[in-house]
Scaffold this motif. Structure first.
Motif, short mmCIF file in Angstrom:
data_model
loop_
_atom_site.label_atom_id
_atom_site.label_comp_id
_atom_site.label_asym_id
_atom_site.label_seq_id
_atom_site.Cartn_x
_atom_site.Cartn_y
_atom_site.Cartn_z
N LEU A 384 -13.26 -5.09 -19.02
CA LEU A 384 -13.16 -3.70 -18.57
C LEU A 384 -13.44 -3.58 -17.07
CD1 LEU A 384 -14.89 -1.80 -21.53
CD2 LEU A 384 -12.45 -1.79 -20.92
N MET A 385 -14.44 -4.31 -16.59
CA MET A 385 -14.77 -4.23 -15.17
C MET A 385 -13.67 -4.87 -14.32
SD MET A 385 -18.89 -4.90 -15.14
CE MET A 385 -19.03 -4.39 -13.43
N ALA A 386 -12.99 -5.90 -14.84
CA ALA A 386 -11.87 -6.49 -14.10
C ALA A 386 -10.72 -5.49 -13.97
CB ALA A 386 -11.41 -7.77 -14.79
N ARG A 387 -10.46 -4.80 -15.07
CA ARG A 387 -9.40 -3.78 -15.00
C ARG A 387 -9.81 -2.61 -14.13
NH1 ARG A 387 -8.68 -5.28 -20.55
NH2 ARG A 387 -9.99 -3.55 -21.25
N ALA A 388 -11.11 -2.28 -14.18
CA ALA A 388 -11.60 -1.20 -13.32
C ALA A 388 -11.47 -1.57 -11.85
CB ALA A 388 -13.05 -0.87 -13.66
N TRP A 389 -11.71 -2.84 -11.52
CA TRP A 389 -11.54 -3.27 -10.12
C TRP A 389 -10.08 -3.18 -9.70
CZ3 TRP A 389 -9.02 -8.01 -8.75
CH2 TRP A 389 -8.97 -8.24 -7.38
N GLU A 390 -9.19 -3.62 -10.60
CA GLU A 390 -7.76 -3.53 -10.27
C GLU A 390 -7.33 -2.08 -10.09
OE1 GLU A 390 -5.79 -5.52 -13.42
OE2 GLU A 390 -6.37 -7.54 -12.76
N ALA A 391 -8.01 -1.15 -10.82
CA ALA A 391 -7.68 0.27 -10.68
C ALA A 391 -8.44 0.93 -9.53
CB ALA A 391 -7.96 1.01 -11.99
N GLY A 392 -9.29 0.16 -8.87
CA GLY A 392 -10.04 0.71 -7.76
C GLY A 392 -11.25 1.51 -8.17
N GLU A 393 -11.75 1.33 -9.38
CA GLU A 393 -12.89 2.11 -9.86
C GLU A 393 -14.22 1.39 -9.65
OE1 GLU A 393 -12.16 3.04 -13.90
OE2 GLU A 393 -10.40 4.30 -13.50
N CYS A 394 -14.20 0.12 -9.27
CA CYS A 394 -15.43 -0.60 -8.96
C CYS A 394 -15.10 -1.68 -7.94
CB CYS A 394 -16.06 -1.21 -10.22
SG CYS A 394 -15.12 -2.58 -10.93
N THR A 395 -16.12 -2.27 -7.39
CA THR A 395 -15.92 -3.30 -6.38
C THR A 395 -15.68 -4.66 -7.03
OG1 THR A 395 -18.28 -3.82 -6.26
CG2 THR A 395 -17.45 -2.04 -4.84
N LEU A 396 -15.15 -5.58 -6.24
CA LEU A 396 -14.93 -6.93 -6.73
C LEU A 396 -16.26 -7.61 -7.05
CD1 LEU A 396 -13.06 -9.32 -7.34
CD2 LEU A 396 -13.20 -9.95 -4.91
N ALA A 397 -17.30 -7.33 -6.26
CA ALA A 397 -18.61 -7.93 -6.53
C ALA A 397 -19.10 -7.55 -7.91
CB ALA A 397 -19.61 -7.48 -5.46
N GLU A 398 -18.89 -6.29 -8.31
CA GLU A 398 -19.30 -5.87 -9.66
C GLU A 398 -18.46 -6.56 -10.72
OE1 GLU A 398 -20.92 -1.34 -8.73
OE2 GLU A 398 -18.80 -1.69 -9.16
N ALA A 399 -17.19 -6.72 -10.46
CA ALA A 399 -16.33 -7.41 -11.43
C ALA A 399 -16.72 -8.88 -11.57
CB ALA A 399 -14.86 -7.29 -11.03
N LEU A 400 -17.03 -9.52 -10.45
CA LEU A 400 -17.46 -10.92 -10.50
C LEU A 400 -18.81 -11.05 -11.19
CD1 LEU A 400 -16.41 -12.12 -6.93
CD2 LEU A 400 -15.28 -12.62 -9.11
N LEU A 401 -19.71 -10.10 -10.96
CA LEU A 401 -21.01 -10.13 -11.63
C LEU A 401 -20.83 -9.99 -13.14
CD1 LEU A 401 -24.08 -10.14 -11.60
CD2 LEU A 401 -24.01 -7.66 -11.22
N GLY A 402 -19.94 -9.11 -13.57
CA GLY A 402 -19.67 -8.97 -14.99
C GLY A 402 -19.10 -10.24 -15.59
N ARG A 403 -18.19 -10.89 -14.84
CA ARG A 403 -17.63 -12.15 -15.34
C ARG A 403 -18.70 -13.23 -15.42
NH1 ARG A 403 -14.12 -12.60 -18.57
NH2 ARG A 403 -12.80 -11.15 -17.37
N ARG A 404 -19.62 -13.25 -14.44
CA ARG A 404 -20.69 -14.24 -14.47
C ARG A 404 -21.64 -13.99 -15.63
NH1 ARG A 404 -23.52 -13.56 -9.37
NH2 ARG A 404 -21.45 -13.98 -8.53
N GLN A 405 -21.95 -12.72 -15.90
CA GLN A 405 -22.81 -12.41 -17.05
C GLN A 405 -22.12 -12.77 -18.36
OE1 GLN A 405 -23.59 -8.25 -16.42
NE2 GLN A 405 -25.37 -8.63 -15.08
N ALA A 406 -20.82 -12.58 -18.42
CA ALA A 406 -20.09 -12.97 -19.63
C ALA A 406 -20.14 -14.48 -19.83
CB ALA A 406 -18.64 -12.49 -19.53
#
Length: 438
Positions: A384-406
């Motif tokens: 969800l955070m990766a798609r949100a980053w692609e949609a401009g709803e969050c930063t790439l740092a947040e998307a990468l952090l979510g991927r790292r936590q996963a």
């Protein structure tokens, strides 16, 4: 953005707590007592390969030779310590004041002697020999069981590293996709160059971690191949799910008590201690019977005065027991008492180990079910955070952090998965439902 990430983290923690609580409930472990184990059930190698690998171990070959040595010792005890003793002598007799030509005589003597075991000592020696063979068999069975435990430990260690490599490869591919997307957005002018640097850094981190995991996997596989001959390499691509097939602690006390009793009584280490205690008891009784020493019976033939006189006689010799025999008897009695105390000590240790292995089996299953849910929630959140980053709803740092936590959640769930399989396999091995020698 930070508020959404914080809310997502709280939701993830709530889901994890609920999953672990649900897994810890007694109904989560309902099932049959203990099935007949098989290799696919625990992600283990084929049983034929395991048996060939165990039989090729120098330790087990050594115990096979010790079994043959015990057989030779039994034959020695059956024959007894006494042997026939033959004696022969030639004498020359001179008689003073005898008639001329009759003052010198040639004389000969011969004897045949042998010690005899009496008061049932021969039967006691045979019993000691038979029990020695039983002790050798018990040692070999215990060595087989311990070798199986060691093989299982090395196998699951290699399986953990191999499965970790697969997870890190997937993570590297996903981060690579994010890095490629970030590069396209930066090139199109839709994102700052900082995002490309962040993505490249995360990709480098994932590649480094993957390289370390591959090195550890190579070392584990090399150890496995060097120790166990003809054993296939573990494959962590599709692991079977652990089965909740043990009676839970509060669901069926009778079934659980029966399983605990089976693990405690049918134990190779305890059987070995009891066999050695019985052997020492037989040796102590044999030492006590030496209070009456064995006699030596002899047949004597004497030819005197050039055959003019011939003598045939029997002899009986009995040693007089001294302090050495008493000390040996006391030492044998003490060794027997030490062996009896060892049985009690081993029984206590086996009882605790059996309960601990059952508890580990149950706890490992609960932890895996909880972390599996955490992994699923973390993966969905990262997507969800990766798609949100692609949609401009969050930063790439947040998307990468979510991927790292996963990734961390996946590695934890994977480790718990293998731990649950290993704990269940350990119980099956101790219950002789897996790789049983006898």
């Amino acid at each position: 953005m930070k508020a959404r990430a914080l809310l997502a983290a709280h939701a993830l923690a709530a889901h994890a707590l609920a999953a672990i609580t649900l897994a810890a409930s007694p109904h989560a472990l309902a099932g049959p007592a203990l099935p007949l184990a098989g290799a696919p059930l625990y992600a283990l190698p084929p049983e034929a390969s395991v048996r060939r690998a165990l039989e090729a171990l120098p330790t087990l070959r050594q115990h096979g030779l010790q079994r043959e040595l015990a057989g030779a010792e039994h034959a020695r005890l059956d024959a007894g310590p006494h042997e026939w003793v033959a004696r022969a002598g030639v004498l020359r007799r001179e008689v003073r004041a005898a008639e001329p030509g009759r003052d010198r005589y040639r004389e000969q003597e011969a004897s045949l002697e042998r010690g005899l075991r009496w008061f049932g000592k021969a039967d006691q020696d045979r019993a000691i020999g038979r029990q020695g063979i039983a002790v050798a068999e018990a040692r070999r069975a215990d060595a087989w069981h311990e070798a199986g435990r060691a093989l299982m430990q090395d196998w699951y260690a290699a399986l953990r590293t191999e499965a970790g490599v697969r997870t890190l490869e997937r993570q590297h591919a996903l981060v690579g996709q994010l890095a490629a997307a970030a590069a396209r957005r930066v090139q199109a002018g839709e994102a700052p160059a900082l995002e490309r640097m962040q993505a490249d850094t995360e990709l480098l981190r994932a590649a480094t971690r993957l390289a370390e995991a591959r090195r550890e996997a190579e070392q584990a596989l090399a150890l496995l191949a060097a120790t166990y001959r003809d054993l296939p390499a573990p494959q962590g691509a599709a692991l079977p799910d652990p089965q909740p097939n043990l009676p839970p602690a509060g669901a069926d006390p009778g079934a659980r008590a029966a399983l605990e009793a089976g693990l405690e009584t049918d134990n190779h280490e305890l059987a070995l201690a009891r066999s050695e205690a019985e052997w020492e008891g037989l040796r102590a009784r044999r030492a006590a019977s030496e209070r009456m020493p064995d006699p030596t019976v002899g047949l004597h033939l004497v030819r005197e005065r050039d055959g003019e006189e011939r003598t045939v006689g029997l002899s009986l010799a009995i040693p007089l027991p001294g302090a050495a025999r008493s000390a040996e008897r006391d030492a044998a009695v003490l060794r027997a008492r030490i062996a009896d105390e060892q049985v009690a000590l081993v029984a206590q240790r086996v009882r605790l180990a059996s309960r601990r292995s059952l508890a580990e089996r149950e706890h490992s299953y609960r932890i895996w079910t909880g972390l599996r849910e955490v992994e699923a929630q973390s993966t969905r959140q990262a997507d969800l955070m990766a798609r949100a980053w692609e949609a401009g709803e969050c930063t790439l740092a947040e998307a990468l952090l979510g991927r790292r936590q996963a990734l961390e959640a996946s590695l934890a769930a994977q480790a718990a998965h293998i731990d649950a399989l290993a704990a269940a396999a350990r119980v099956a091995l101790d219950a002789h439902a897996l790789w049983a020698r006898d």
